[in-house]
Motif scaffolding. Structure first.
Motif, PDB file in Angstrom:
ATOM      1  N   UNK A  12      13.292  10.348  63.888  1.00 18.70           N
ATOM      2  CA  UNK A  12      14.041  10.172  62.423  1.00 18.70           C
ATOM      3  C   UNK A  12      13.712   8.398  62.040  1.00 18.70           C
ATOM      4  N   UNK A  13      13.319   8.534  60.987  1.00 20.72           N
ATOM      5  CA  UNK A  13      13.213   7.347  60.297  1.00 20.72           C
ATOM      6  C   UNK A  13      13.045   6.538  58.541  1.00 20.72           C
ATOM      7  N   UNK A  14      13.269   6.143  58.568  1.00 21.30           N
ATOM      8  CA  UNK A  14      13.918   4.557  57.456  1.00 21.30           C
ATOM      9  C   UNK A  14      14.950   5.571  56.714  1.00 21.30           C
ATOM     10  N   UNK A  33      14.896  11.081  71.702  1.00 17.98           N
ATOM     11  CA  UNK A  33      14.030  10.878  70.001  1.00 17.98           C
ATOM     12  C   UNK A  33      13.079   9.972  69.564  1.00 17.98           C
ATOM     13  N   UNK A  34      12.744   9.451  69.195  1.00 18.08           N
ATOM     14  CA  UNK A  34      11.933   8.557  68.361  1.00 18.08           C
ATOM     15  C   UNK A  34      13.395   8.425  67.307  1.00 18.08           C
ATOM     16  N   UNK A  35      13.333   6.798  67.395  1.00 17.13           N
ATOM     17  CA  UNK A  35      14.436   6.509  66.329  1.00 17.13           C
ATOM     18  C   UNK A  35      13.512   4.844  65.080  1.00 17.13           C
ATOM     19  N   UNK A  36      12.744   5.487  64.421  1.00 14.14           N
ATOM     20  CA  UNK A  36      12.564   3.931  63.825  1.00 14.14           C
ATOM     21  C   UNK A  36      12.415   3.797  62.629  1.00 14.14           C
ATOM     22  N   UNK A  37      11.950   2.405  61.778  1.00 12.16           N
ATOM     23  CA  UNK A  37      12.010   2.115  60.935  1.00 12.16           C
ATOM     24  C   UNK A  37      12.924   2.010  59.925  1.00 12.16           C
ATOM     25  N   UNK A  38      14.338   2.084  60.149  1.00  8.07           N
ATOM     26  CA  UNK A  38      15.458   2.554  59.374  1.00  8.07           C
ATOM     27  C   UNK A  38      15.749   0.909  58.924  1.00  8.07           C
ATOM     28  N   UNK A  39      17.026   1.354  57.923  1.00 11.46           N
ATOM     29  CA  UNK A  39      17.371   0.196  56.992  1.00 11.46           C
ATOM     30  C   UNK A  39      18.630   0.140  57.791  1.00 11.46           C
ATOM     31  N   UNK A  40      19.054   0.617  59.139  1.00 12.12           N
ATOM     32  CA  UNK A  40      20.205   0.360  59.650  1.00 12.12           C
ATOM     33  C   UNK A  40      19.988   0.653  60.810  1.00 12.12           C
ATOM     34  N   UNK A  41      21.112   1.065  61.494  1.00 11.36           N
ATOM     35  CA  UNK A  41      20.998   1.855  62.982  1.00 11.36           C
ATOM     36  C   UNK A  41      20.508   2.517  63.105  1.00 11.36           C
ATOM     37  N   UNK A  46      29.883   5.233  68.651  1.00 12.12           N
ATOM     38  CA  UNK A  46      31.194   4.660  67.937  1.00 12.12           C
ATOM     39  C   UNK A  46      32.291   4.419  69.168  1.00 12.12           C
ATOM     40  N   UNK A  47      33.359   3.630  69.142  1.00 13.45           N
ATOM     41  CA  UNK A  47      34.231   3.888  70.156  1.00 13.45           C
ATOM     42  C   UNK A  47      35.163   4.398  70.928  1.00 13.45           C
ATOM     43  N   UNK A  48      35.074   5.633  70.267  1.00 15.16           N
ATOM     44  CA  UNK A  48      35.745   6.834  70.409  1.00 15.16           C
ATOM     45  C   UNK A  48      34.690   7.993  70.947  1.00 15.16           C
ATOM     46  N   UNK A  49      33.632   7.928  70.807  1.00 16.59           N
ATOM     47  CA  UNK A  49      32.438   8.262  71.120  1.00 16.59           C
ATOM     48  C   UNK A  49      32.057   8.873  72.561  1.00 16.59           C
ATOM     49  N   UNK A  50      31.288   9.369  72.954  1.00 16.53           N
ATOM     50  CA  UNK A  50      30.639   9.113  74.640  1.00 16.53           C
ATOM     51  C   UNK A  50      29.352  10.032  74.222  1.00 16.53           C
ATOM     52  N   UNK A  51      29.619  10.992  75.894  1.00 17.87           N
ATOM     53  CA  UNK A  51      28.469  11.768  76.240  1.00 17.87           C
ATOM     54  C   UNK A  51      26.823  10.692  76.930  1.00 17.87           C
ATOM     55  N   UNK A  52      26.022  11.309  76.545  1.00 16.11           N
ATOM     56  CA  UNK A  52      24.670  10.569  77.239  1.00 16.11           C
ATOM     57  C   UNK A  52      23.394  10.326  76.380  1.00 16.11           C
ATOM     58  N   UNK A  53      22.682   9.025  76.527  1.00 15.81           N
ATOM     59  CA  UNK A  53      22.031   8.092  75.431  1.00 15.81           C
ATOM     60  C   UNK A  53      20.553   8.162  76.903  1.00 15.81           C
ATOM     61  N   UNK A  54      19.344   8.944  76.924  1.00 16.73           N
ATOM     62  CA  UNK A  54      18.599   8.542  77.362  1.00 16.73           C
ATOM     63  C   UNK A  54      17.394   9.114  77.265  1.00 16.73           C
ATOM     64  N   UNK A  55      16.430   8.078  77.550  1.00 18.20           N
ATOM     65  CA  UNK A  55      14.991   8.325  77.220  1.00 18.20           C
ATOM     66  C   UNK A  55      13.969   8.187  75.880  1.00 18.20           C
ATOM     67  N   UNK A  56      15.305   7.727  74.808  1.00 14.55           N
ATOM     68  CA  UNK A  56      15.168   7.586  73.680  1.00 14.55           C
ATOM     69  C   UNK A  56      14.486   6.226  73.007  1.00 14.55           C
ATOM     70  N   UNK A  57      12.630   6.142  72.503  1.00 15.34           N
ATOM     71  CA  UNK A  57      11.906   5.308  71.793  1.00 15.34           C
ATOM     72  C   UNK A  57      13.068   5.051  70.529  1.00 15.34           C
ATOM     73  N   UNK A  58      13.849   4.138  70.433  1.00 17.04           N
ATOM     74  CA  UNK A  58      14.374   3.125  69.225  1.00 17.04           C
ATOM     75  C   UNK A  58      13.361   1.776  69.174  1.00 17.04           C
ATOM     76  N   UNK A  59      12.829   2.091  67.782  1.00 20.30           N
ATOM     77  CA  UNK A  59      12.027   0.728  67.482  1.00 20.30           C
ATOM     78  C   UNK A  59      12.461   0.530  65.623  1.00 20.30           C
TER      79      UNK A  59
END
Length: 105
Positions: A12-14, A33-41, A46-59
């Motif tokens: 996910x990019x830009x 997941x690769x999440x990079x070079x975005x203009x936002x987050x 979110x405050x009422x979200x949940x689950x598992x967030x693991x082994x992601x490359x975010x930069x």
């Protein structure tokens, strides 16, 4: 909203807003997941979200790479990192894109 399941092995990019966002009552597994070079987050739980967030490359996301507003009892966050996270065994194992061989020509 209310989603479960798995978000795995995506690039996910830009993106203008969050590259991956878990909203109201959602509790998916967000893995490798690769999440990079975005203009936002990069990834937003979110405050009422949940689950598992693991082994992601975010930069290189302008607002934040990983924002977790949910309380700790609602979400498991582990093994996320910058571009170097792509080199970990967990990322390689979970990222199906990396493990899929190219078709023979």
């Amino acid at each position: 909203e209310g989603g479960c399941g798995t978000v795995q092995g995506n690039a996910v990019m830009r993106n203008r807003r969050a590259g991956i966002k878990v909203k109201t009552d959602g509790a998916p597994s967000v893995l490798a997941n690769r999440v990079h070079h975005g203009f936002g987050l990069g990834i937003h739980i979110a405050a009422t979200g949940g689950g598992e967030v693991a082994s992601n490359a975010c930069f290189s996301n302008e607002a934040s790479n990983l924002l977790v507003e949910a309380p700790p009892h609602q979400v498991v966050v582990r093994g996320n990192g910058d571009r170097a996270a792509e080199q970990t065994e967990a990322f390689k194992r979970l990222n199906t894109f990396e493990r899929t061989p190219s078709p023979a020509k």
